[in-house]
Design a protein around this motif. Structure first.
Motif, PDB file in Angstrom:
ATOM      1  N   ILE A  31       0.851  -1.190   0.000  1.00 59.16           N
ATOM      2  CA  ILE A  31       0.000   0.000   0.000  1.00 59.16           C
ATOM      3  C   ILE A  31       0.884   1.236   0.000  1.00 59.16           C
ATOM      4  O   ILE A  31       2.072   1.162   0.312  1.00 59.16           O
ATOM      5  N   THR A  32       0.295   2.366  -0.346  1.00 61.96           N
ATOM      6  CA  THR A  32       0.975   3.653  -0.269  1.00 61.96           C
ATOM      7  C   THR A  32       0.344   4.405   0.888  1.00 61.96           C
ATOM      8  O   THR A  32      -0.879   4.581   0.913  1.00 61.96           O
ATOM      9  N   GLY A 102       7.441  11.102   5.834  1.00 61.21           N
ATOM     10  CA  GLY A 102       7.062  11.066   4.423  1.00 61.21           C
ATOM     11  C   GLY A 102       6.120   9.935   4.083  1.00 61.21           C
ATOM     12  O   GLY A 102       5.533   9.296   4.946  1.00 61.21           O
ATOM     13  N   ILE A 103       6.020   9.690   2.775  1.00 62.30           N
ATOM     14  CA  ILE A 103       5.141   8.673   2.201  1.00 62.30           C
ATOM     15  C   ILE A 103       5.987   7.454   1.861  1.00 62.30           C
ATOM     16  O   ILE A 103       7.124   7.587   1.406  1.00 62.30           O
ATOM     17  N   SER A 104       5.425   6.262   2.039  1.00 65.15           N
ATOM     18  CA  SER A 104       6.141   5.055   1.647  1.00 65.15           C
ATOM     19  C   SER A 104       5.193   4.055   1.012  1.00 65.15           C
ATOM     20  O   SER A 104       3.989   4.062   1.269  1.00 65.15           O
ATOM     21  N   VAL A 105       5.760   3.218   0.158  1.00 63.92           N
ATOM     22  CA  VAL A 105       5.066   2.038  -0.351  1.00 63.92           C
ATOM     23  C   VAL A 105       5.582   0.896   0.506  1.00 63.92           C
ATOM     24  O   VAL A 105       6.789   0.690   0.608  1.00 63.92           O
ATOM     25  N   LEU A 106       4.667   0.189   1.148  1.00 62.74           N
ATOM     26  CA  LEU A 106       5.066  -0.770   2.142  1.00 62.74           C
ATOM     27  C   LEU A 106       4.126  -1.959   2.193  1.00 62.74           C
ATOM     28  O   LEU A 106       2.982  -1.867   1.762  1.00 62.74           O
ATOM     29  N   PRO A 107       4.612  -3.092   2.724  1.00 61.21           N
ATOM     30  CA  PRO A 107       3.748  -4.265   2.852  1.00 61.21           C
ATOM     31  C   PRO A 107       2.592  -3.978   3.806  1.00 61.21           C
ATOM     32  O   PRO A 107       2.780  -3.363   4.854  1.00 61.21           O
ATOM     33  N   ILE A 108       1.425  -4.433   3.439  1.00 61.74           N
ATOM     34  CA  ILE A 108       0.231  -4.192   4.246  1.00 61.74           C
ATOM     35  C   ILE A 108       0.392  -4.762   5.654  1.00 61.74           C
ATOM     36  O   ILE A 108      -0.053  -4.159   6.625  1.00 61.74           O
ATOM     37  N   TRP A 109       1.070  -5.904   5.788  1.00 63.62           N
ATOM     38  CA  TRP A 109       1.213  -6.526   7.103  1.00 63.62           C
ATOM     39  C   TRP A 109       2.088  -5.703   8.036  1.00 63.62           C
ATOM     40  O   TRP A 109       2.003  -5.841   9.246  1.00 63.62           O
ATOM     41  N   LEU A 110       2.924  -4.833   7.493  1.00 61.67           N
ATOM     42  CA  LEU A 110       3.788  -4.008   8.331  1.00 61.67           C
ATOM     43  C   LEU A 110       3.015  -2.879   9.012  1.00 61.67           C
ATOM     44  O   LEU A 110       3.424  -2.374  10.046  1.00 61.67           O
ATOM     45  N   CYS A 114      -1.808  -0.063  12.240  1.00 64.62           N
ATOM     46  CA  CYS A 114      -1.736   1.407  12.326  1.00 64.62           C
ATOM     47  C   CYS A 114      -2.773   2.078  11.431  1.00 64.62           C
ATOM     48  O   CYS A 114      -3.233   3.184  11.727  1.00 64.62           O
ATOM     49  N   ILE A 115      -3.121   1.432  10.355  1.00 65.83           N
ATOM     50  CA  ILE A 115      -4.131   1.987   9.459  1.00 65.83           C
ATOM     51  C   ILE A 115      -5.515   1.777  10.061  1.00 65.83           C
ATOM     52  O   ILE A 115      -6.335   2.688  10.105  1.00 65.83           O
ATOM     53  N   ASN A 116      -5.744   0.578  10.565  1.00 65.91           N
ATOM     54  CA  ASN A 116      -7.049   0.282  11.148  1.00 65.91           C
ATOM     55  C   ASN A 116      -7.339   1.118  12.384  1.00 65.91           C
ATOM     56  O   ASN A 116      -8.494   1.438  12.655  1.00 65.91           O
ATOM     57  N   ASP A 117      -6.309   1.515  13.143  1.00 65.36           N
ATOM     58  CA  ASP A 117      -6.574   2.337  14.332  1.00 65.36           C
ATOM     59  C   ASP A 117      -6.438   3.834  14.047  1.00 65.36           C
ATOM     60  O   ASP A 117      -6.490   4.645  14.963  1.00 65.36           O
ATOM     61  N   GLY A 118      -6.249   4.203  12.780  1.00 67.47           N
ATOM     62  CA  GLY A 118      -6.288   5.610  12.394  1.00 67.47           C
ATOM     63  C   GLY A 118      -4.968   6.362  12.448  1.00 67.47           C
ATOM     64  O   GLY A 118      -4.934   7.559  12.202  1.00 67.47           O
ATOM     65  N   GLN A 119      -3.854   5.690  12.750  1.00 67.86           N
ATOM     66  CA  GLN A 119      -2.565   6.382  12.808  1.00 67.86           C
ATOM     67  C   GLN A 119      -2.053   6.771  11.424  1.00 67.86           C
ATOM     68  O   GLN A 119      -1.354   7.762  11.289  1.00 67.86           O
ATOM     69  N   LEU A 120      -2.377   5.971  10.415  1.00 68.83           N
ATOM     70  CA  LEU A 120      -1.903   6.219   9.059  1.00 68.83           C
ATOM     71  C   LEU A 120      -3.058   6.272   8.086  1.00 68.83           C
ATOM     72  O   LEU A 120      -4.128   5.743   8.345  1.00 68.83           O
ATOM     73  N   TRP A 164      -3.154 -11.107   5.665  1.00 72.11           N
ATOM     74  CA  TRP A 164      -2.154 -10.078   5.383  1.00 72.11           C
ATOM     75  C   TRP A 164      -1.141 -10.521   4.340  1.00 72.11           C
ATOM     76  O   TRP A 164      -0.484  -9.684   3.725  1.00 72.11           O
ATOM     77  N   VAL A 165      -0.973 -11.810   4.138  1.00 68.99           N
ATOM     78  CA  VAL A 165       0.000 -12.291   3.156  1.00 68.99           C
ATOM     79  C   VAL A 165      -0.604 -13.179   2.078  1.00 68.99           C
ATOM     80  O   VAL A 165       0.094 -13.695   1.220  1.00 68.99           O
ATOM     81  N   SER A 166      -1.908 -13.337   2.092  1.00 70.96           N
ATOM     82  CA  SER A 166      -2.553 -14.148   1.059  1.00 70.96           C
ATOM     83  C   SER A 166      -3.128 -13.283  -0.048  1.00 70.96           C
ATOM     84  O   SER A 166      -3.624 -13.785  -1.042  1.00 70.96           O
TER      85      SER A 166
END
Length: 173
Positions: A31-32, A102-110, A114-120, A164-166
């Motif tokens: 994800i970005t 900044g912005i990163s492209v990163l594995p969703i599992w990482l 943080c996304i689900n709890d609103g940090q990112l 997260w990895v499937s």
């Protein structure tokens, strides 16, 4: 791996070493994303080409480096990004993104938590970064030790059911 007497390693991305056997055991969707604070200060890109105007955090252990690839419909879009922070450590990427660098492209599992709890915040959702293979890598030889074969099979089964990895991991935000 031979010198350190390692039977098996898990690697993400393209496999380059021809002295090793590589077996795909999963896929990591990427994800970005960045922190809300980063977007408040710098604005939010609406398409990948706008990333050239942002501070992008680059993971240097991936073969594409600062060239980020996105899938949009039937096209692949390549963007050459720049930024003031590059590292070969995924934990450092996580901390830099969470710190608002900044912005990163990163594995969703990482970052899923943080996304689900609103940090990112995930951006460019219609432009998916190219997924990466998760591979079991082991030494070439006449036979594969039973313990290595069993562990590879176990990991492949676990990765198949882990969202997260499937490739089936979903985010709330």
């Amino acid at each position: 791996m031979v010198e350190e007497k390692v039977d098996l390693a898990i690697r993400i991305g393209n496999h380059q070493d021809t002295s090793l056997i590589c077996q795909r055991i999963g896929t990591t969707r990427r994800i970005t994303a960045a922190s809300h604070e980063y977007f408040e200060k710098n604005g939010e890109p609406k398409k990948p080409s706008e990333l050239i105007h942002h501070n992008c955090i680059v993971y240097t252990r991936i073969s594409t480096g600062n060239e980020w690839y996105f899938q949009f419909k039937d096209k692949t879009i390549k963007v050459e990004v720049t930024g003031n922070f590059q590292t070969n450590n995924s934990t450092a990427i996580r901390e830099a993104v969470l710190s608002g660098i900044g912005i990163s492209v990163l594995p969703i599992w990482l970052f899923g938590d943080c996304i689900n709890d609103g940090q990112l915040k995930v951006i460019l959702k219609e432009y998916q970064p190219t997924p990466l293979a998760i591979n079991a890598v082991y030494r070439r030889g006449r036979f594969i030790p039973a313990k290595v074969r069993c562990f590879i099979n176990f990991l492949a089964q676990e990765f198949e059911i882990d969202p997260w990895v499937s490739g089936f991991g979903e985010l709330k935000a």
